[in-house]
Design a protein around this motif. Structure first.
Motif, PDB file in Angstrom:
ATOM      1  N   GLY A 164      39.831  54.164  39.621  1.00 47.74           N
ATOM      2  CA  GLY A 164      40.430  52.934  40.447  1.00 47.74           C
ATOM      3  C   GLY A 164      41.457  52.342  40.082  1.00 47.74           C
ATOM      4  O   GLY A 164      42.290  52.845  39.104  1.00 47.74           O
ATOM      5  N   ILE A 165      42.000  51.240  40.560  1.00 49.11           N
ATOM      6  CA  ILE A 165      43.113  50.320  40.137  1.00 49.11           C
ATOM      7  C   ILE A 165      42.736  49.021  39.563  1.00 49.11           C
ATOM      8  O   ILE A 165      41.531  48.886  39.577  1.00 49.11           O
ATOM      9  N   ASN A 166      43.616  48.343  39.213  1.00 47.73           N
ATOM     10  CA  ASN A 166      43.002  46.922  38.353  1.00 47.73           C
ATOM     11  C   ASN A 166      43.180  45.830  39.766  1.00 47.73           C
ATOM     12  O   ASN A 166      44.181  45.442  39.831  1.00 47.73           O
ATOM     13  N   ASP A 167      42.103  45.688  40.281  1.00 47.12           N
ATOM     14  CA  ASP A 167      42.079  44.667  41.601  1.00 47.12           C
ATOM     15  C   ASP A 167      42.471  43.251  40.998  1.00 47.12           C
ATOM     16  O   ASP A 167      43.189  42.679  41.784  1.00 47.12           O
ATOM     17  N   ILE A 189      42.424  36.240  52.879  1.00 44.95           N
ATOM     18  CA  ILE A 189      41.605  37.047  53.576  1.00 44.95           C
ATOM     19  C   ILE A 189      40.948  38.006  52.823  1.00 44.95           C
ATOM     20  O   ILE A 189      41.732  39.185  52.687  1.00 44.95           O
ATOM     21  N   GLY A 190      39.821  38.070  52.352  1.00 38.87           N
ATOM     22  CA  GLY A 190      39.219  38.786  51.189  1.00 38.87           C
ATOM     23  C   GLY A 190      38.209  39.741  51.661  1.00 38.87           C
ATOM     24  O   GLY A 190      37.624  39.612  52.959  1.00 38.87           O
ATOM     25  N   GLY A 191      37.615  40.859  51.035  1.00 37.21           N
ATOM     26  CA  GLY A 191      36.500  41.516  51.364  1.00 37.21           C
ATOM     27  C   GLY A 191      35.252  40.605  51.175  1.00 37.21           C
ATOM     28  O   GLY A 191      35.315  39.507  50.637  1.00 37.21           O
ATOM     29  N   TYR A 192      33.915  41.305  51.112  1.00 37.83           N
ATOM     30  CA  TYR A 192      32.889  40.607  50.477  1.00 37.83           C
ATOM     31  C   TYR A 192      32.483  40.604  49.398  1.00 37.83           C
ATOM     32  O   TYR A 192      32.550  41.658  48.706  1.00 37.83           O
ATOM     33  N   ARG A 193      32.192  39.395  48.608  1.00 38.52           N
ATOM     34  CA  ARG A 193      31.958  39.239  47.132  1.00 38.52           C
ATOM     35  C   ARG A 193      31.142  40.336  46.617  1.00 38.52           C
ATOM     36  O   ARG A 193      31.110  40.864  45.481  1.00 38.52           O
ATOM     37  N   HIS A 194      30.204  40.904  47.229  1.00 38.88           N
ATOM     38  CA  HIS A 194      29.083  41.699  46.835  1.00 38.88           C
ATOM     39  C   HIS A 194      29.815  43.022  46.319  1.00 38.88           C
ATOM     40  O   HIS A 194      29.044  43.765  45.723  1.00 38.88           O
ATOM     41  N   THR A 195      30.994  43.488  46.892  1.00 36.18           N
ATOM     42  CA  THR A 195      31.421  44.439  46.707  1.00 36.18           C
ATOM     43  C   THR A 195      32.437  44.077  45.408  1.00 36.18           C
ATOM     44  O   THR A 195      33.330  43.522  45.544  1.00 36.18           O
ATOM     45  N   ARG A 196      32.247  45.099  44.526  1.00 34.86           N
ATOM     46  CA  ARG A 196      32.907  44.728  42.973  1.00 34.86           C
ATOM     47  C   ARG A 196      34.665  44.470  43.154  1.00 34.86           C
ATOM     48  O   ARG A 196      35.183  43.678  42.556  1.00 34.86           O
ATOM     49  N   PHE A 198      36.457  43.743  45.810  1.00 36.39           N
ATOM     50  CA  PHE A 198      36.632  42.581  46.599  1.00 36.39           C
ATOM     51  C   PHE A 198      36.473  41.210  45.760  1.00 36.39           C
ATOM     52  O   PHE A 198      37.165  40.473  45.773  1.00 36.39           O
ATOM     53  N   ASN A 199      35.451  41.262  44.836  1.00 35.83           N
ATOM     54  CA  ASN A 199      35.035  40.163  44.039  1.00 35.83           C
ATOM     55  C   ASN A 199      36.237  40.055  43.146  1.00 35.83           C
ATOM     56  O   ASN A 199      36.737  39.011  42.835  1.00 35.83           O
ATOM     57  N   ASN A 200      36.722  41.108  42.421  1.00 32.51           N
ATOM     58  CA  ASN A 200      37.688  41.100  41.500  1.00 32.51           C
ATOM     59  C   ASN A 200      38.996  40.534  41.884  1.00 32.51           C
ATOM     60  O   ASN A 200      39.636  39.808  41.561  1.00 32.51           O
ATOM     61  N   ARG A 201      39.267  41.042  43.316  1.00 32.60           N
ATOM     62  CA  ARG A 201      40.176  40.618  43.959  1.00 32.60           C
ATOM     63  C   ARG A 201      40.405  39.158  44.324  1.00 32.60           C
ATOM     64  O   ARG A 201      41.330  38.267  44.254  1.00 32.60           O
ATOM     65  N   TYR A 205      42.636  36.139  42.577  1.00 29.03           N
ATOM     66  CA  TYR A 205      43.391  35.221  43.707  1.00 29.03           C
ATOM     67  C   TYR A 205      43.210  33.825  43.146  1.00 29.03           C
ATOM     68  O   TYR A 205      44.017  33.112  42.794  1.00 29.03           O
ATOM     69  N   ILE A 206      41.999  33.284  42.704  1.00 23.70           N
ATOM     70  CA  ILE A 206      41.675  31.944  42.408  1.00 23.70           C
ATOM     71  C   ILE A 206      42.103  31.790  40.907  1.00 23.70           C
ATOM     72  O   ILE A 206      42.772  30.690  40.825  1.00 23.70           O
TER      73      ILE A 206
END
Length: 341
Positions: A164-167, A189-196, A198-201, A205-206
């Motif tokens: 993968g890439i470094n999200d 506007i992100g994906g769901y946190r339970h998916t790694r 999207f949690n990393n993204r 961001y934060i």
């Protein structure tokens, strides 16, 4: 109308008055069978439209030369490009692939896994569905000793190969770019946190917002399925805020497209009034007006590396799979939607 009975090796043997074992050997070009018999068997097999039972053959040999590929959807350029490159590498090594899509459904993903296991695939290369929280079905693959390679969406807890890439860094790259453009109130506007991934993204961001001493407003962080409709709905949600953002980072290009549609429909000047950045570098991002800045995920390299990783695993099947992450550097493609200078 009744279905025609499927031709078997016994049918061929009956026509030629030889044993089914001799027919099987002839079809497999066994050196103990004469050329004359082989030619006769192949001729009758063709006349009777005989089709070999690959599943039975795989069970006998313990090898099917089939690799299952599971993707959330095939109508995305990113996933179709990964599939194309997986197939290109594996075909050269004598493997064919079986493509399944989960449509972001956990239930369908489980069904896909069961089907691939029943088909006796030699390995599975997968990217998880948005709905997937339980890893039980992926553990099921591992328990059978079948190589499992994950790409794009995967979980560290499975302790398997991942490409993968470094999200996390990708989010930093996007926020850094928007700050350089003079943006101060950046929504995500992100994906769901339970998916790694999207949690990393989201975490990237934060942390990037904090790094630049910008205000971290909870109303500016929204989780979603990242469909076009989600992009439309969430963008309307942001436009309805009393204090609107001046930039929006969307964790998927399809949702970014929906967001762009709403901005254009509401006569919001992009990027002057609101900058926009997507993720995935889908081909349409360079065709819409304005063109959409996006993260390039290197799908070609990702597909090839996933296939090569599988080939390395089958060379030494006795080696226990462990967490092995291959991380590619993402690239931000800056286009009109976020270019303020």
């Amino acid at each position: 109308m009744r279905n025609k009975k499927k031709t078997t090796i016994k049918d061929i043997a009956s026509v030629l008055n030889i044993s089914p074992a001799a027919v099987s050997k002839a079809l497999h070009d066994d050196s103990r069978i004469s050329t004359k018999t082989k030619e006769a068997v192949k001729k009758v097999a063709k006349e009777l439209n005989y089709q070999p039972n690959h599943l039975a053959s795989a069970l006998r040999k313990g090898k099917s030369n089939l690799v299952g590929v599971i993707v959330p959807r095939t109508n995305s350029h990113f996933f179709s490009s990964v599939i194309q490159n997986i197939e290109e590498v594996l075909n050269k090594e004598g493997y064919n692939i079986i493509i399944t899509q989960s449509n972001e459904s956990y239930k369908k993903e489980c069904s896909n896994i069961d089907t691939l296991l029943f088909t006796q695939v030699d390995g599975i290369i997968a990217s998880m569905a948005n709905e997937t929280i339980s890893l039980d079905y992926y553990e099921k693959i591992k328990s059978k000793g079948i190589p499992l390679i994950l790409f794009d969406r995967g979980e560290n807890d499975l302790n398997v190969d991942y490409v993968g890439i470094n999200d996390y860094d990708s989010s930093h790259m996007i926020v850094e770019h928007l700050v350089q453009q003079g943006c101060k109130r950046i929504a995500h506007i992100g994906g769901y946190r339970h998916t790694r991934i999207f949690n990393n993204r989201i975490n990237g961001y934060i942390d990037a917002i904090k790094k630049h001493d910008l205000s971290l407003d909870e109303s500016l962080l929204i989780e979603s399925s990242l469909t076009i409709e989600d992009g439309r709905d969430k963008m309307m949600q942001l436009l309805n805020l009393k204090n609107r953002p001046d930039a929006v980072y969307v964790a998927g290009d399809y949702a970014a497209l929906g967001a762009l549609q709403v901005l254009n429909e509401n006569n919001i000047n992009i990027p002057k009034d609101m900058a926009l950045v997507g993720f995935g570098n889908e081909p349409f991002t360079s065709m819409v007006t304005p063109t959409i800045s996006s993260i390039h995920q290197h799908s070609t390299e990702m597909g090839k590396l996933a296939a090569l990783t599988f080939l390395e695993r089958v060379k030494d099947p006795k080696t226990k799979q462990t967490l092995n992450k291959i991380i590619l550097d993402a690239e931000l493609i800056v286009r009109d939607s976020s270019n303020l200078k």
